[in-house]
Design a protein around this motif. Sequence first.
Motif, PDB file in Angstrom:
ATOM      1  N   PHE A  89       0.849  -1.190   0.000  1.00 52.65           N
ATOM      2  CA  PHE A  89       0.000   0.000   0.000  1.00 52.65           C
ATOM      3  C   PHE A  89       0.886   1.242   0.000  1.00 52.65           C
ATOM      4  O   PHE A  89       1.868   1.322   0.739  1.00 52.65           O
ATOM      5  N   ARG A  90       0.498   2.206  -0.828  1.00 52.46           N
ATOM      6  CA  ARG A  90       1.222   3.471  -0.919  1.00 52.46           C
ATOM      7  C   ARG A  90       0.218   4.614  -0.841  1.00 52.46           C
ATOM      8  O   ARG A  90      -0.783   4.633  -1.556  1.00 52.46           O
ATOM      9  N   TYR A  91       0.479   5.577   0.050  1.00 49.50           N
ATOM     10  CA  TYR A  91      -0.396   6.738   0.173  1.00 49.50           C
ATOM     11  C   TYR A  91      -0.322   7.587  -1.095  1.00 49.50           C
ATOM     12  O   TYR A  91       0.725   7.673  -1.739  1.00 49.50           O
ATOM     13  N   THR A  92      -1.449   8.209  -1.428  1.00 47.27           N
ATOM     14  CA  THR A  92      -1.495   9.070  -2.602  1.00 47.27           C
ATOM     15  C   THR A  92      -0.477  10.200  -2.473  1.00 47.27           C
ATOM     16  O   THR A  92      -0.419  10.879  -1.452  1.00 47.27           O
ATOM     17  N   GLY A  93       0.338  10.393  -3.510  1.00 45.54           N
ATOM     18  CA  GLY A  93       1.342  11.438  -3.488  1.00 45.54           C
ATOM     19  C   GLY A  93       2.668  11.009  -2.912  1.00 45.54           C
ATOM     20  O   GLY A  93       3.652  11.744  -2.995  1.00 45.54           O
ATOM     21  N   SER A  94       2.696   9.817  -2.300  1.00 46.62           N
ATOM     22  CA  SER A  94       3.947   9.318  -1.724  1.00 46.62           C
ATOM     23  C   SER A  94       4.746   8.574  -2.792  1.00 46.62           C
ATOM     24  O   SER A  94       4.191   8.031  -3.745  1.00 46.62           O
ATOM     25  N   PHE A  95       6.073   8.554  -2.615  1.00 46.88           N
ATOM     26  CA  PHE A  95       6.949   7.875  -3.574  1.00 46.88           C
ATOM     27  C   PHE A  95       7.412   6.507  -3.076  1.00 46.88           C
ATOM     28  O   PHE A  95       8.107   5.787  -3.785  1.00 46.88           O
ATOM     29  N   THR A  96       7.033   6.171  -1.845  1.00 47.56           N
ATOM     30  CA  THR A  96       7.434   4.878  -1.285  1.00 47.56           C
ATOM     31  C   THR A  96       6.225   4.164  -0.691  1.00 47.56           C
ATOM     32  O   THR A  96       5.253   4.803  -0.272  1.00 47.56           O
ATOM     33  N   ASP A  97       6.295   2.845  -0.653  1.00 43.78           N
ATOM     34  CA  ASP A  97       5.223   2.044  -0.062  1.00 43.78           C
ATOM     35  C   ASP A  97       5.270   2.150   1.461  1.00 43.78           C
ATOM     36  O   ASP A  97       6.343   2.111   2.068  1.00 43.78           O
ATOM     37  N   SER A  98       4.084   2.272   2.077  1.00 40.42           N
ATOM     38  CA  SER A  98       4.004   2.252   3.542  1.00 40.42           C
ATOM     39  C   SER A  98       4.143   0.825   4.054  1.00 40.42           C
ATOM     40  O   SER A  98       4.727   0.591   5.107  1.00 40.42           O
ATOM     41  N   ILE A  99       3.562  -0.118   3.330  1.00 44.33           N
ATOM     42  CA  ILE A  99       3.792  -1.545   3.580  1.00 44.33           C
ATOM     43  C   ILE A  99       4.030  -2.216   2.235  1.00 44.33           C
ATOM     44  O   ILE A  99       3.490  -1.775   1.210  1.00 44.33           O
ATOM     45  N   SER A 100       4.834  -3.260   2.211  1.00 43.26           N
ATOM     46  CA  SER A 100       5.118  -3.935   0.939  1.00 43.26           C
ATOM     47  C   SER A 100       5.495  -5.388   1.192  1.00 43.26           C
ATOM     48  O   SER A 100       6.001  -5.751   2.260  1.00 43.26           O
TER      49      SER A 100
END
Length: 551
Positions: free
Chosen positions: A298-309
């Motif tokens: 999951f990646r937050y909108t506008g973020s360049f990295t995954d919060s969890i992967s």
Amino acid sequence: MDYNKVFWLLILQFLIIVCSSGIRLIQEYIDKHTEIKIDYNIQKIISNKTSSVPLAYFDMPEFYDHLNRIQGSVGNRFLAPIKNSFQIGQATIRLISYLAFLLTIHWSLLLLSVAAAIPLFIIQKKYGKRRFLLLYNQTPKAREGQYITSLLTNRESAKEIRLFQLGGYLLDRWSKTYFENARESLRLLRRNQMSNLGLEMFSGLLLTCSAGIIVWFTRSSTVRIGDFVVISQAVQGTQTSINQISSLVAQIYEESLYIQDFYKFIQFKVPILERSSQSEYPFPTPLQSGITFDNVAFRYTGSFTDSISEINFFIRAGEKIAIVGENGSGKTTLIKCLMGLYPVSSGRIYFDGINIEEIKEQDLRKNITVVFQDFMRYSFSVRDNIAFGNVERYGDIEEIKKVASKTGVDKFVKHFSKGYDTYLGKYLINGEDLSGGQWQKIALARLLFRGGEVIILDEPTASLDPRAEIELFKQFHTLTKDKTTIFISHRMAAAKMADRILVMKEGRLVEIGTHKELMENGQEYYRLYQLQSHWYSDNNISQQEVIGWMK
């Protein structure tokens, strides 16, 4: 003189005045009544939108900005174009009569009267759009000002503002934001007024030219002084009607910008955050196999990295799972994906082999129950605070009392004069204040009243000491005996009560196993446990106590 006729004419005049006033008052009432109804329906549409959009929208400042712009006097904005249209109709009828009269005098009078309308409409439209764009661009700063105001007037923030003496600083910061927006608004108003002054001068020039033409007529024709006055009034009336129509049309254009913005909000959608429209399966009740995470990210909108992967694991139905890790390791994000609050960026989540995207959202909400770290403390009655877990069973007071007894809520509610009808907090009325531990019991009772197949406790004990936390997890463990349960903590001791432990680090699942297995591995869990071991000794929590609680 026929006094009888005069008398009846006076009576007729009186009746006309009364009817005119009555119609005006009735119209004002109907307008207000209609505005209230429109305002209610629009606010209801906005509330339905905000309560149904994906939770991830509330992590987007642009969503908050858009919401802020469309709130306030919405009904009046929708009603204004209709009212303006009626006024345009009235002004048009007057204008036609004036134009027809002027055309019988000379075409130049008609041309001069109409000429002022074009620049007026252009200027009004131009500044109408600028006012909307100013509001659009000022929204972030306006929201900051509103936030500061809420801090200065909110009971929850009052203690810390006084403790750190922040009142003066926040007030200065609010003043700076307020006057910055005010200067921009006044600058636009000043420019608008200068343009209006130019328009007034232009209109005055045209009126003077019209007067000159009429004077010329009086010298070269049989136009008398009385005719001069009538023609002058007709020219002025024509300009007034045309100016009114131009202004009203420009206002309709300006209001249409706000209305378009409203519909853009209602249609606001981020496709990657929306659930599939093909959700058709009910939640598998009871859960037979379990829950599967298949390479979830999951990646937050506008973020360049995954919060969890790259999250992969399986939870058996009825299993007790602990998810541990340091703050920011992705524990809560993982749970929000499990609940369907955040649509996964990649991978799949399955319940008994059914993709979460294919399960009806209402069924998903009904069967996954959670208490978050920042759980709500509603300023309503004790009964409300528990029944909000399942409002369909709001009237089931016996079940409310039953879950209150299980969670220990009844121990302090019995001392309240109004029992379960006692209001909590001081926000609405002078109700009862609860301690942090008592609020947590209320939240736990709300969770139990909700029921569901999967029950989650997401770090609601962060403010408790380790002993109190373990006691709460023990109670939670007992109350959810036959359910698939997950409890989350960045403290390790409570995790011993779980069948298995999932260890998160920097958004990844790095270990999974029992307490004994993870301690023997000597990796991340072992490191965290050793770092926190002094908490348990300081609070006199022995290994034997934890083992006893597990049993």
